[in-house]
Design a protein around this motif. Structure first.
Motif, PDB file in Angstrom:
ATOM      1  N   GLU A  55       0.825  -1.211   0.000  1.00  0.00           N
ATOM      2  CA  GLU A  55       0.000   0.000   0.000  1.00  0.00           C
ATOM      3  C   GLU A  55       0.859   1.262   0.000  1.00  0.00           C
ATOM      4  O   GLU A  55       0.559   2.239  -0.695  1.00  0.00           O
ATOM      5  CB  GLU A  55      -0.948  -0.015   1.200  1.00  0.00           C
ATOM      6  N   LYS A  56       1.933   1.249   0.773  1.00  0.00           N
ATOM      7  CA  LYS A  56       2.836   2.412   0.819  1.00  0.00           C
ATOM      8  C   LYS A  56       3.477   2.648  -0.547  1.00  0.00           C
ATOM      9  O   LYS A  56       3.541   3.785  -1.028  1.00  0.00           O
ATOM     10  CB  LYS A  56       3.911   2.192   1.882  1.00  0.00           C
ATOM     11  N   LEU A  57       3.943   1.570  -1.168  1.00  0.00           N
ATOM     12  CA  LEU A  57       4.552   1.705  -2.490  1.00  0.00           C
ATOM     13  C   LEU A  57       3.541   2.244  -3.499  1.00  0.00           C
ATOM     14  O   LEU A  57       3.864   3.092  -4.333  1.00  0.00           O
ATOM     15  CB  LEU A  57       5.109   0.349  -2.962  1.00  0.00           C
ATOM     16  N   TYR A  58       2.314   1.760  -3.412  1.00  0.00           N
ATOM     17  CA  TYR A  58       1.281   2.226  -4.336  1.00  0.00           C
ATOM     18  C   TYR A  58       0.992   3.718  -4.126  1.00  0.00           C
ATOM     19  O   TYR A  58       0.856   4.475  -5.097  1.00  0.00           O
ATOM     20  CB  TYR A  58       0.002   1.405  -4.163  1.00  0.00           C
ATOM     21  N   ARG A  59       0.903   4.123  -2.867  1.00  0.00           N
ATOM     22  CA  ARG A  59       0.652   5.546  -2.581  1.00  0.00           C
ATOM     23  C   ARG A  59       1.770   6.434  -3.135  1.00  0.00           C
ATOM     24  O   ARG A  59       1.533   7.568  -3.558  1.00  0.00           O
ATOM     25  CB  ARG A  59       0.498   5.776  -1.076  1.00  0.00           C
ATOM     26  N   GLU A  60       2.998   5.922  -3.131  1.00  0.00           N
ATOM     27  CA  GLU A  60       4.114   6.701  -3.675  1.00  0.00           C
ATOM     28  C   GLU A  60       4.075   6.759  -5.203  1.00  0.00           C
ATOM     29  O   GLU A  60       4.467   7.758  -5.806  1.00  0.00           O
ATOM     30  CB  GLU A  60       5.444   6.099  -3.217  1.00  0.00           C
ATOM     31  N   MET A  61       3.600   5.651  -5.835  1.00  0.00           N
ATOM     32  CA  MET A  61       3.585   5.596  -7.299  1.00  0.00           C
ATOM     33  C   MET A  61       2.345   6.245  -7.908  1.00  0.00           C
ATOM     34  O   MET A  61       2.416   6.791  -9.014  1.00  0.00           O
ATOM     35  CB  MET A  61       3.644   4.128  -7.759  1.00  0.00           C
ATOM     36  N   ALA A  62       1.220   6.167  -7.229  1.00  0.00           N
ATOM     37  CA  ALA A  62      -0.057   6.602  -7.800  1.00  0.00           C
ATOM     38  C   ALA A  62      -0.043   8.039  -8.313  1.00  0.00           C
ATOM     39  O   ALA A  62      -0.579   8.303  -9.408  1.00  0.00           O
ATOM     40  CB  ALA A  62      -1.180   6.401  -6.784  1.00  0.00           C
ATOM     41  N   PRO A  63       0.543   8.998  -7.593  1.00  0.00           N
ATOM     42  CA  PRO A  63       0.517  10.379  -8.113  1.00  0.00           C
ATOM     43  C   PRO A  63       1.251  10.542  -9.450  1.00  0.00           C
ATOM     44  O   PRO A  63       0.992  11.482 -10.192  1.00  0.00           O
ATOM     45  CB  PRO A  63       1.217  11.196  -7.016  1.00  0.00           C
TER      46      PRO A  63
ATOM     47  N   LEU B 267      -2.486   3.206 -13.281  1.00  0.00           N
ATOM     48  CA  LEU B 267      -2.799   2.983 -11.860  1.00  0.00           C
ATOM     49  C   LEU B 267      -2.891   1.487 -11.550  1.00  0.00           C
ATOM     50  O   LEU B 267      -2.410   1.034 -10.510  1.00  0.00           O
ATOM     51  CB  LEU B 267      -4.109   3.682 -11.495  1.00  0.00           C
ATOM     52  N   LEU B 268      -3.505   0.747 -12.462  1.00  0.00           N
ATOM     53  CA  LEU B 268      -3.587  -0.705 -12.283  1.00  0.00           C
ATOM     54  C   LEU B 268      -2.193  -1.327 -12.297  1.00  0.00           C
ATOM     55  O   LEU B 268      -1.872  -2.191 -11.477  1.00  0.00           O
ATOM     56  CB  LEU B 268      -4.462  -1.319 -13.374  1.00  0.00           C
ATOM     57  N   LEU B 269      -1.367  -0.857 -13.212  1.00  0.00           N
ATOM     58  CA  LEU B 269       0.011  -1.349 -13.281  1.00  0.00           C
ATOM     59  C   LEU B 269       0.774  -1.005 -12.003  1.00  0.00           C
ATOM     60  O   LEU B 269       1.504  -1.854 -11.457  1.00  0.00           O
ATOM     61  CB  LEU B 269       0.717  -0.746 -14.496  1.00  0.00           C
ATOM     62  N   ALA B 270       0.612   0.196 -11.489  1.00  0.00           N
ATOM     63  CA  ALA B 270       1.281   0.603 -10.257  1.00  0.00           C
ATOM     64  C   ALA B 270       0.820  -0.269  -9.093  1.00  0.00           C
ATOM     65  O   ALA B 270       1.634  -0.679  -8.250  1.00  0.00           O
ATOM     66  CB  ALA B 270       1.008   2.074  -9.957  1.00  0.00           C
ATOM     67  N   HIS B 271      -0.465  -0.558  -9.042  1.00  0.00           N
ATOM     68  CA  HIS B 271      -1.005  -1.411  -7.989  1.00  0.00           C
ATOM     69  C   HIS B 271      -0.384  -2.809  -8.065  1.00  0.00           C
ATOM     70  O   HIS B 271       0.068  -3.375  -7.052  1.00  0.00           O
ATOM     71  CB  HIS B 271      -2.532  -1.485  -8.106  1.00  0.00           C
ATOM     72  N   THR B 272      -0.335  -3.365  -9.259  1.00  0.00           N
ATOM     73  CA  THR B 272       0.225  -4.706  -9.454  1.00  0.00           C
ATOM     74  C   THR B 272       1.711  -4.748  -9.121  1.00  0.00           C
ATOM     75  O   THR B 272       2.185  -5.653  -8.430  1.00  0.00           O
ATOM     76  CB  THR B 272      -0.003  -5.167 -10.911  1.00  0.00           C
ATOM     77  N   VAL B 273       2.435  -3.762  -9.595  1.00  0.00           N
ATOM     78  CA  VAL B 273       3.885  -3.708  -9.345  1.00  0.00           C
ATOM     79  C   VAL B 273       4.161  -3.562  -7.853  1.00  0.00           C
ATOM     80  O   VAL B 273       5.061  -4.227  -7.307  1.00  0.00           O
ATOM     81  CB  VAL B 273       4.542  -2.569 -10.159  1.00  0.00           C
ATOM     82  N   SER B 274       3.408  -2.732  -7.163  1.00  0.00           N
ATOM     83  CA  SER B 274       3.645  -2.542  -5.730  1.00  0.00           C
ATOM     84  C   SER B 274       3.379  -3.840  -4.963  1.00  0.00           C
ATOM     85  O   SER B 274       4.128  -4.188  -4.041  1.00  0.00           O
ATOM     86  CB  SER B 274       2.797  -1.398  -5.189  1.00  0.00           C
ATOM     87  N   GLU B 275       2.343  -4.576  -5.331  1.00  0.00           N
ATOM     88  CA  GLU B 275       2.071  -5.853  -4.664  1.00  0.00           C
ATOM     89  C   GLU B 275       3.156  -6.880  -4.967  1.00  0.00           C
ATOM     90  O   GLU B 275       3.570  -7.639  -4.085  1.00  0.00           O
ATOM     91  CB  GLU B 275       0.699  -6.382  -5.070  1.00  0.00           C
ATOM     92  N   LEU B 276       3.613  -6.909  -6.197  1.00  0.00           N
ATOM     93  CA  LEU B 276       4.673  -7.855  -6.566  1.00  0.00           C
ATOM     94  C   LEU B 276       5.990  -7.542  -5.865  1.00  0.00           C
ATOM     95  O   LEU B 276       6.698  -8.455  -5.426  1.00  0.00           O
ATOM     96  CB  LEU B 276       4.878  -7.870  -8.083  1.00  0.00           C
ATOM     97  N   MET B 277       6.306  -6.258  -5.749  1.00  0.00           N
ATOM     98  CA  MET B 277       7.539  -5.877  -5.059  1.00  0.00           C
ATOM     99  C   MET B 277       7.496  -6.301  -3.597  1.00  0.00           C
ATOM    100  O   MET B 277       8.468  -6.873  -3.076  1.00  0.00           O
ATOM    101  CB  MET B 277       7.769  -4.365  -5.172  1.00  0.00           C
ATOM    102  N   ALA B 278       6.371  -6.042  -2.935  1.00  0.00           N
ATOM    103  CA  ALA B 278       6.251  -6.411  -1.526  1.00  0.00           C
ATOM    104  C   ALA B 278       6.275  -7.930  -1.364  1.00  0.00           C
ATOM    105  O   ALA B 278       6.920  -8.456  -0.443  1.00  0.00           O
ATOM    106  CB  ALA B 278       4.964  -5.826  -0.944  1.00  0.00           C
ATOM    107  N   ALA B 279       5.596  -8.650  -2.250  1.00  0.00           N
ATOM    108  CA  ALA B 279       5.599 -10.116  -2.174  1.00  0.00           C
ATOM    109  C   ALA B 279       7.006 -10.669  -2.424  1.00  0.00           C
ATOM    110  O   ALA B 279       7.401 -11.676  -1.829  1.00  0.00           O
ATOM    111  CB  ALA B 279       4.614 -10.703  -3.182  1.00  0.00           C
ATOM    112  N   HIS B 280       7.758  -9.992  -3.284  1.00  0.00           N
ATOM    113  CA  HIS B 280       9.132 -10.420  -3.564  1.00  0.00           C
ATOM    114  C   HIS B 280       9.982 -10.412  -2.295  1.00  0.00           C
ATOM    115  O   HIS B 280      10.769 -11.330  -2.058  1.00  0.00           O
ATOM    116  CB  HIS B 280       9.743  -9.500  -4.626  1.00  0.00           C
TER     117      HIS B 280
END
Length: 101
Positions: A22-30, A38-51
């Motif tokens: 969520e933090k990564l997404y908030r940083e990327m979304a703007p 936005l969908l890509l940013a959401h997916t990338v942020s979840e993948l980074m955290a899961a990594h």
């Protein structure tokens, strides 16, 4: 022989992974302009955290594998020493048997 070590608490539990995503997404979304971005940013942020969580799990598995290998080597060495002792005793018994009384 083997030490009984309790497993440490994971540094990346599911709650932390979600919070970091969520933090990564908030940083990327703007920085995103379209719905697709936005969908890509959401997916990338979840993948980074899961990594991060996956890397931690792999490191824990590696430590467990190394411990198992060390234990296996210690048991092999112990077995070799014991077999050497058995062989020496058998050889001594055979020598005694061959000697006339």
């Amino acid at each position: 022989m083997a030490e009984n070590k309790s497993a440490p608490e994971p540094f990346w539990p599911a709650e932390k992974v979600q919070a970091v995503a969520e933090k990564l997404y908030r940083e990327m979304a703007p920085l995103m302009k379209t719905e697709g971005e936005l969908l890509l940013a959401h997916t990338v942020s979840e993948l980074m955290a899961a990594h991060f969580q996956i890397v931690e799990a792999l490191m824990a598995a590696r430590r467990a594998d190394e411990s198992a290998c060390d234990l296996s080597n210690a048991l092999k060495n112990q077995f070799n020493v014991q077999m050497d002792g058995v062989s020496r005793r058998l050889e001594e018994l055979e020598k005694r048997r061959r000697r006339p009384l």
